[in-house]
Write a protein that holds these residues in place. Structure first.
Motif, PDB file in Angstrom:
ATOM      1  N   SER A  17       0.597  -1.489   0.283  1.00  0.00           N
ATOM      2  CA  SER A  17      -0.352  -0.093   0.012  1.00  0.00           C
ATOM      3  C   SER A  17       1.535   1.474   0.009  1.00  0.00           C
ATOM      4  O   SER A  17       0.384   2.254  -0.648  1.00  0.00           O
ATOM      5  CB  SER A  17      -0.899   0.384   1.194  1.00  0.00           C
ATOM      6  OG  SER A  17      -1.758  -1.303   0.580  1.00  0.00           O
ATOM      7  N   ALA A  18       1.498   1.028   0.496  1.00  0.00           N
ATOM      8  CA  ALA A  18       3.268   2.433   1.048  1.00  0.00           C
ATOM      9  C   ALA A  18       3.767   2.397  -0.027  1.00  0.00           C
ATOM     10  O   ALA A  18       3.495   3.781  -0.712  1.00  0.00           O
ATOM     11  CB  ALA A  18       3.916   1.874   1.888  1.00  0.00           C
ATOM     12  N   LEU A  19       3.953   2.079  -1.601  1.00  0.00           N
ATOM     13  CA  LEU A  19       4.533   1.903  -2.629  1.00  0.00           C
ATOM     14  C   LEU A  19       3.254   2.738  -3.583  1.00  0.00           C
ATOM     15  O   LEU A  19       4.347   2.848  -4.932  1.00  0.00           O
ATOM     16  CB  LEU A  19       4.769   0.226  -2.867  1.00  0.00           C
ATOM     17  CG  LEU A  19       5.985  -0.347  -2.593  1.00  0.00           C
ATOM     18  CD1 LEU A  19       5.855  -1.653  -3.187  1.00  0.00           C
ATOM     19  CD2 LEU A  19       7.026   0.397  -2.686  1.00  0.00           C
ATOM     20  N   THR A  20       2.025   2.472  -2.973  1.00  0.00           N
ATOM     21  CA  THR A  20       1.068   3.506  -4.687  1.00  0.00           C
ATOM     22  C   THR A  20       1.041   4.676  -3.850  1.00  0.00           C
ATOM     23  O   THR A  20       0.402   5.728  -5.494  1.00  0.00           O
ATOM     24  CB  THR A  20       0.544   2.184  -4.078  1.00  0.00           C
ATOM     25  OG1 THR A  20      -0.317   3.262  -2.802  1.00  0.00           O
ATOM     26  CG2 THR A  20       0.353   1.512  -4.564  1.00  0.00           C
ATOM     27  N   THR A  21       1.499   5.237  -2.824  1.00  0.00           N
ATOM     28  CA  THR A  21       1.661   6.617  -1.815  1.00  0.00           C
ATOM     29  C   THR A  21       2.192   8.333  -3.099  1.00  0.00           C
ATOM     30  O   THR A  21       2.037   8.976  -2.832  1.00  0.00           O
ATOM     31  CB  THR A  21       1.751   7.314  -0.461  1.00  0.00           C
ATOM     32  OG1 THR A  21       3.283   6.752  -0.362  1.00  0.00           O
ATOM     33  CG2 THR A  21       0.819   5.619   0.711  1.00  0.00           C
TER      34      THR A  21
END
Length: 343
Positions: A206-210
């Motif tokens: 999820s963090a990789l999409t921020t």
């Protein structure tokens, strides 16, 4: 050279430090445990101890290589804050990226406190595990946890400079949603449980999409090849922060993947031979002792100067190229990758 950008450290200790506490932190910084120094010796009798005695006393008004007792007496005379301020402001670091320290219990400076003492800029990197614990504190159901996770990640991305994760559980795909639901349910029912691998994976992907870079702290980055392949099309930026002696392998992976960068490590000659110069970033990795910021910065600038002087002497590059390479590794790449000018 412009002020350095330290892409990874954890802050400095508050309060006065006696000889025992200071030596314990020296031991920790060199990977030592709680064992005492050899009989008749001291942890100042190490390469790190000698480096502290070489570069730090002049910043406190003492001669190089003064005795540890005299150095610590001068520290106490100035007071903890004034000594830390003199050391940090003399380090040559202009921007600090401060990561989490789960074991600190509030005893280390916050990014704002570090910035004030150093008269510099400081930015926070958010630990995904700690963020999950904060989300769970306000989530009573699985659905609310997942909703709050998405909101918290994007809120953190507006404030933090990066996210931080360990190198465990880096499978080559995000977990399936039913897996995540079951893991969240178990964790919310029993918060004494460790954060399950599937939740770590969910948070990381999820963090990789921020749009924020993700720092991966890894002992040996070699097992990450599959994960790095899988994340190459996400538009994410991954920065590898390995432990010694694995910086060379991290540099090789940075060279192999466009979205991957790596810490330059303690031996720039090795890593600069493995990756394009714009893929490597400086850090001190300092924790607790402000002296470690000074030593980390001096060791880096000294190693880079010696290496690039050799390159110029050997005709490998011109002086202008050498200065450009040094400036890029020292801070230019970090300012671009972490969008520091915008921050």
């Amino acid at each position: 050279m412009e002020p350095l950008v330290d892409q990874y450290s954890r802050g400095a200790l508050h309060g006065e430090l006696g000889l025992g506490t200071f030596e314990a932190q020296l031991a920790a910084a060199t990977g030592g445990g709680a064992a005492p120094p050899p009989a008749g010796s001291t942890f100042f009798d190490s390469r790190l101890g000698l480096a502290v005695r070489r570069w730090c006393p002049p910043l406190l008004g003492l001669e190089q290589h003064c005795t540890p007792v005299r150095y610590l007496a001068r520290r106490r005379e100035l007071g903890a804050y004034s000594a830390a301020r003199a050391l940090l402001r003399g380090s040559g670091i202009g921007t600090y990226l401060v990561g989490p320290d789960p074991d600190a219990s509030g005893e280390l400076t916050t990014p704002d406190e570090l910035a004030s003492a150093a008269e510099a800029r400081a930015h926070e990197a958010v630990c995904l595990r700690q963020l999950a614990a904060q989300i769970a504190d306000t989530s009573g159901t699985v659905g609310s946890f997942l909703t709050n996770t998405a909101e918290a990640l994007y809120a953190a991305a507006r404030e933090a400079i990066a996210f931080v994760s360990g190198d465990g559980f880096l499978e080559e795909s995000a977990p399936e949603l039913p897996e995540v639901h079951r893991a969240v349910g178990r964790w919310l029912r029993d918060r004494q449980r460790r954060l399950e691998p599937v939740l770590v994976r969910h948070l990381l992907w999820s963090a990789l999409t921020t749009g924020r870079p993700v720092q991966l702290h890894c002992a040996d980055p070699s097992p990450l090849t599959g994960f790095l392949h899988a994340t190459s099309g996400l538009g994410a930026t991954v920065i590898l922060l390995p432990r010694a002696p694995h910086h060379r392998r991290a540099a090789q992976l940075a060279a192999a993947f466009p979205h991957v960068y790596a810490d330059i490590g303690p031996r720039p000659a090795e890593t600069l031979a493995e990756a394009p110069f714009g893929k490597l970033l400086f850090s001190t990795g300092a924790r607790a002792l402000p002296e470690l910021y000074v030593v980390g910065a001096r060791l880096f600038t000294g190693a880079m100067k010696r290496l690039l002087d050799d390159w110029v002497t050997d005709g490998c590059c011109g002086r202008g190229d050498a200065e450009r390479i040094a400036a890029r590794v020292a801070g230019g790449t970090a300012r671009r990758v972490y969008a520091l000018d915008a921050a």
